[in-house]
Design a protein around this motif. Structure first.
Motif, PDB file in Angstrom:
ATOM      1  N   UNK A 149      26.378  70.639  -9.736  1.00 31.56           N
ATOM      2  CA  UNK A 149      25.174  70.946 -10.518  1.00 31.56           C
ATOM      3  C   UNK A 149      24.508  72.201  -9.978  1.00 31.56           C
ATOM      4  N   UNK A 150      24.364  73.209 -10.830  1.00 34.24           N
ATOM      5  CA  UNK A 150      23.615  74.420 -10.472  1.00 34.24           C
ATOM      6  C   UNK A 150      22.146  74.118 -10.702  1.00 34.24           C
ATOM      7  N   UNK A 151      21.393  73.999  -9.633  1.00 37.14           N
ATOM      8  CA  UNK A 151      19.992  73.627  -9.729  1.00 37.14           C
ATOM      9  C   UNK A 151      19.190  74.726 -10.424  1.00 37.14           C
ATOM     10  N   UNK A 152      18.305  74.330 -11.316  1.00 39.97           N
ATOM     11  CA  UNK A 152      17.514  75.307 -12.069  1.00 39.97           C
ATOM     12  C   UNK A 152      16.248  75.728 -11.327  1.00 39.97           C
ATOM     13  N   UNK A 153      15.766  74.913 -10.389  1.00 37.41           N
ATOM     14  CA  UNK A 153      14.517  75.230  -9.706  1.00 37.41           C
ATOM     15  C   UNK A 153      14.721  76.012  -8.404  1.00 37.41           C
ATOM     16  N   UNK A 154      15.970  76.166  -7.951  1.00 39.16           N
ATOM     17  CA  UNK A 154      16.262  76.954  -6.756  1.00 39.16           C
ATOM     18  C   UNK A 154      17.741  77.330  -6.763  1.00 39.16           C
ATOM     19  N   UNK A 155      18.115  78.290  -5.932  1.00 40.35           N
ATOM     20  CA  UNK A 155      19.475  78.820  -5.923  1.00 40.35           C
ATOM     21  C   UNK A 155      20.384  77.940  -5.056  1.00 40.35           C
ATOM     22  N   UNK A 156      21.000  76.959  -5.680  1.00 46.36           N
ATOM     23  CA  UNK A 156      21.880  76.040  -4.961  1.00 46.36           C
ATOM     24  C   UNK A 156      22.772  75.327  -5.955  1.00 46.36           C
ATOM     25  N   UNK A 157      24.011  75.069  -5.560  1.00 45.42           N
ATOM     26  CA  UNK A 157      24.881  74.192  -6.339  1.00 45.42           C
ATOM     27  C   UNK A 157      25.007  72.909  -5.548  1.00 45.42           C
ATOM     28  N   UNK A 158      24.526  71.829  -6.127  1.00 40.75           N
ATOM     29  CA  UNK A 158      24.566  70.513  -5.505  1.00 40.75           C
ATOM     30  C   UNK A 158      25.889  69.853  -5.878  1.00 40.75           C
ATOM     31  N   UNK A 159      26.600  69.305  -4.899  1.00 40.52           N
ATOM     32  CA  UNK A 159      27.867  68.620  -5.152  1.00 40.52           C
ATOM     33  C   UNK A 159      27.714  67.164  -4.733  1.00 40.52           C
ATOM     34  N   UNK A 160      27.937  66.246  -5.679  1.00 41.34           N
ATOM     35  CA  UNK A 160      27.867  64.822  -5.409  1.00 41.34           C
ATOM     36  C   UNK A 160      29.248  64.225  -5.637  1.00 41.34           C
ATOM     37  N   UNK A 161      29.784  63.550  -4.631  1.00 42.20           N
ATOM     38  CA  UNK A 161      31.093  62.909  -4.737  1.00 42.20           C
ATOM     39  C   UNK A 161      30.887  61.440  -5.080  1.00 42.20           C
ATOM     40  N   UNK A 162      31.493  61.023  -6.190  1.00 44.05           N
ATOM     41  CA  UNK A 162      31.367  59.643  -6.653  1.00 44.05           C
ATOM     42  C   UNK A 162      32.691  58.904  -6.515  1.00 44.05           C
ATOM     43  N   UNK A 163      32.612  57.671  -5.982  1.00 47.89           N
ATOM     44  CA  UNK A 163      33.771  56.779  -5.893  1.00 47.89           C
ATOM     45  C   UNK A 163      33.485  55.579  -6.777  1.00 47.89           C
TER      46      UNK A 163
END
Length: 116
Positions: free
Chosen positions: A55-69
């Motif tokens: 997810x490219x965050x809209x409120x700050x410059x970061x791509x959040x990566x969440x790993x789901x099992x």
């Protein structure tokens, strides 16, 4: 309806004016296109396998990566660009829904004992 994708396939399970749900089967090493849903949340629930949500965050410059099992889920807010990357052959459910009930109280103080 079943639809083939370059990364696997999707089957629409539920389609109402408010909620849409798809069962997705994704192949390891493949990803869906980068995209966003302007008015809707996007929720992912993994039934089996491993899926990464980028997810490219809209409120700050970061791509959040969440790993789901298996048994795990996450949500992507409306308007945030994202994609999923299948790390291990995966079966998951995607749910799209608008935020109908939002926080409607806008407080200007915390309240308490009235001061004369």
């Amino acid at each position: 309806m079943k639809t083939g994708k370059v990364w696997g396939e999707t089957v629409k399970v539920l389609d109402t004016p408010v909620v849409e749900m798809h069962r997705i089967s994704a192949m390891a090493g493949h990803r869906c296109p980068r995209h966003n849903h302007a008015p809707k949340w996007n929720c992912f629930f993994v039934e089996q396998g491993v899926l990464e949500i980028h997810v490219s965050k809209s409120s700050y410059s970061l791509t959040d990566v969440t790993t789901l099992k298996a048994g795990e889920f996450t949500k992507v807010p409306p308007g945030e660009e994202h994609f999923f990357l299948c790390k291990e052959n995966c079966v998951a459910f995607e749910v799209y829904y608008p935020e109908l009930l939002s926080e409607d109280i806008q407080r200007t103080d915390v309240g308490g004992k009235d001061q004369p």
